[in-house]
Every structure is written in C-alpha cells, then in structure tokens.
Design a protein around this motif. Structure first.
Motif, PDB file in Angstrom:
ATOM      1  N   LEU A  81     -39.910  47.678  -6.149  1.00  0.00           N
ATOM      2  CA  LEU A  81     -38.882  48.444  -6.391  1.00  0.00           C
ATOM      3  C   LEU A  81     -38.455  49.348  -5.303  1.00  0.00           C
ATOM      4  O   LEU A  81     -37.276  49.473  -5.272  1.00  0.00           O
ATOM      5  CB  LEU A  81     -39.182  49.487  -7.615  1.00  0.00           C
ATOM      6  N   LYS A  82     -39.448  49.770  -4.535  1.00  0.00           N
ATOM      7  CA  LYS A  82     -39.106  50.525  -3.471  1.00  0.00           C
ATOM      8  C   LYS A  82     -38.119  49.663  -2.487  1.00  0.00           C
ATOM      9  O   LYS A  82     -37.212  50.386  -1.916  1.00  0.00           O
ATOM     10  CB  LYS A  82     -40.277  51.255  -2.679  1.00  0.00           C
ATOM     11  N   GLN A  83     -38.451  48.430  -2.254  1.00  0.00           N
ATOM     12  CA  GLN A  83     -37.827  47.689  -1.361  1.00  0.00           C
ATOM     13  C   GLN A  83     -36.263  47.362  -1.844  1.00  0.00           C
ATOM     14  O   GLN A  83     -35.530  47.418  -1.039  1.00  0.00           O
ATOM     15  CB  GLN A  83     -38.535  46.535  -1.276  1.00  0.00           C
ATOM     16  N   LEU A  84     -36.224  47.493  -3.176  1.00  0.00           N
ATOM     17  CA  LEU A  84     -34.881  47.261  -3.690  1.00  0.00           C
ATOM     18  C   LEU A  84     -34.067  48.606  -3.720  1.00  0.00           C
ATOM     19  O   LEU A  84     -32.907  48.773  -4.292  1.00  0.00           O
ATOM     20  CB  LEU A  84     -35.068  46.704  -5.181  1.00  0.00           C
ATOM     21  N   GLY A  85     -34.671  49.565  -3.466  1.00  0.00           N
ATOM     22  CA  GLY A  85     -33.880  50.995  -3.269  1.00  0.00           C
ATOM     23  C   GLY A  85     -34.011  51.802  -4.436  1.00  0.00           C
ATOM     24  O   GLY A  85     -33.382  53.200  -4.518  1.00  0.00           O
TER      25      GLY A  85
END
Length: 327
Positions: A81-85
């Motif tokens: 989720l962090k990678q996806l913003g």
C-alpha cells in the motif's frame, strides 16, 4: 516453558482425521455454531452496534485458533500500500500486551510485553503507524486523526464485528487447513467453515502466499559473528504453527534440534539456559529476545511473495474503495 503434553494432545486432536468419539459431541458443536450465528445476527440487526471508520477498513483474519500467517501478510500489505501511494495504518488487539496501556502507538523502543510481539515486528518491518487497542474502532480513528492514515488494516479482526469492514481477507494455512472442522474446544475453529464463503478473498499460506527465507543473521547488530551451519543448532519457535518454521530450516539443509513453545510465549533468559551451540529463532520471537540475546542467537528473516493472480485480485478490490467517506 516448552509446549505441554495437554497442548500437544489438543493439537493432535484438532489437526488429525476425526476420531469416532468426537461425533458424540457433535450437538455441542451445533450449539456453539448457533451461538456464533446469533452474535452475528445481533450485529446485523444493529442491536450490537457497529462502528464505521471514516476511511476504508481491510480486515485480515482467520477462523482458526492460532497462527495461519496473518503477520507476514500484514507486513506485505502495508508495504504494498505504501508503494502504491496510500498512507496505511494498522490497528490490532496486541495479543500478549498490556490492555491497561491502550490505546498505545507502537514505537521503535516499545516493550513487547506492553504492545505484543507481532505489532512490534510489523512496525519495525514497515514503519507504518501501528496502534494497539482492543477497542479497534477507537484505535482506527486515532490512526486517521493523528497520523493521517487513509486506509486501515485491522489485524486478526475477522471476528471483531464491532468494526465495520470494507474488505475481508481470509488467511488459511495450507498444511493445517481447518483441521477436523469442529468449533472449539472440540476443534480449532472460532467460526464454522461456511464463514469462509463470505470473505472477499482467501489467501492460502503455502500456495498463494510463500515465505521466502533470506540470509540468516545475528540477532544483535553488535554481534559480528557469521552463522556457522556446522555448529550444533537449536531451533526455537513460539508461533502458531512452529512446524512451518522447522520445515523451512530443513529446506535450507540445516540440521537442528526443534523446540516449540506456546504461541506468543514471553521468553526469558532461563528459557535458553543450558543450550549449547547456536540458537535460531523467528523474526516474531526475535523482538522478545533482543534485549538479552548473546552470540548464540541468530534469526531467519523472511519475505512474503503473493501469487500473481491473487495479488491482482486483492489490489483490484482495494483500488475500488473510496478512500474518503462523506459525512
């Protein structure tokens, strides 16, 4: 304290073919199933109140007692989720922690006896905000209000109906599945197997989700010694399914003495007295042993890989969520 004979007996009862005499207690299983169904109905009828968080909630859970792989999946999901913003946060009951201190935000130097071993590991691996609170609705809103989270992961929350959820992710252990499929205490289940059909997605640990072993490292950073596979080795695990950890070590070609402990066991120095040679433990147990670990202690980090089609389905469910609710 290692796993007792009574615990081993129940494990054998739950995760082996049904024994004929268990059917004599089938009415008790049906009674327990009815109690579970009535509780869910009371939430559905709003007699028991449900709280809807101001941002979407993704619940990770299982219907079994004990571990199925929820923690490594939670770490994977937070990182993805962090990678996806997104700005994810995780709320959890914090099994093994101190309820009198809740709500409690997990920090780098948090005591695992206060926050629980799994929440501390999740924070250390992801650096996402982790809130320990048995009142998970309160903890979820604190993550939104004080830490700007726009999506909440509720760990081990499948049966926590007081918090409404947008997505339910069921984690199933491929080796154990649902055991004899009886409810506790006759079997390992908190809810009937039929409950699994209501979840949005099922992730089978060992099939859809694989835990890949990284390099074995010293538990404490000030220990410059490298792991020597030739030395005598004791493998210790206080997780829901310690055999999975032991199987991983076997796949790495290691020879060791296995020593399982009860899930969430709070380790002390005395637990390791008299053990000669090296000791290898899980990441979850490492957070409880770092304070007193000596040069014997090594840890096996793992990374989670999700099968492509399951990952695509999961991410599609998440992308369809409305991040902000009106009103």
């Amino acid at each position: 304290m290692a796993i007792s004979k009574s615990q081993a007996w129940f494990e054998s009862l739950w995760y082996s073919p049904k024994r004929w005499w268990l059917w004599l207690f089938y009415p008790l299983h049906l009674l327990l199933a009815l109690v579970v169904a009535i509780r869910r109905l009371l939430y559905h009828l709003n007699i028991f109140k449900q709280y809807q968080c101001s941002v979407p909630v993704v619940v990770i859970g299982n219907i079994n007692v004990g571990g199925t792989g929820k923690t490594p999946f939670a770490i994977y999901l937070l990182e993805k989720l962090k990678q996806l913003g997104y700005k994810p946060g995780l709320v959890t009951r914090g099994y093994g922690g101190d309820p009198s201190l809740q709500p409690l935000l997990v920090q780098e130097n948090s005591n695992p006896s206060h926050v629980g071993d799994e929440p501390l590991l999740i924070y250390q691996r992801t650096r996402a905000p982790v809130m320990v609170d048995a009142k998970r609705a309160r903890g979820a809103e604190l993550l939104v209000a004080e830490h700007g989270c726009n999506i909440i992961i509720c760990d081990d929350g499948l049966q926590h109906y007081a918090l409404k959820r947008d997505i339910e992710v069921l984690i199933v252990d491929e080796q154990r599945q649902f055991g004899n499929e009886f409810l506790m205490p006759l079997g390992p289940l908190r809810e009937p197997v039929s409950r699994t059909k209501e979840c949005d997605i099922t992730i089978i640990n060992g099939k859809d989700m694989l835990l890949k072993a990284d390099e074995i490292i010293a538990l404490n950073s000030d220990n410059s010694e490298k792991f020597d596979p030739v030395k005598s080795l004791t493998a210790i695990a206080a997780i829901g399914n310690p055999q999975r950890f032991f199987n991983t070590l076997k796949q790495l070609g290691l020879t060791f003495k296995p020593q399982p402990f009860p899930d969430h066991h709070q380790f002390k120095v005395d637990d390791f007295t008299g053990i000669k040679g090296n000791i290898i433990i899980t990441e979850k147990d490492a957070v409880k042993c770092r304070e007193f670990a000596d040069k014997r202690f090594f840890v096996l980090p793992v990374r989670t890989e999700i099968q492509s089609s399951k990952e695509q389905k999961l991410l599609a469910l998440i992308k369809n969520l409305k991040i902000e609710r009106k009103g």
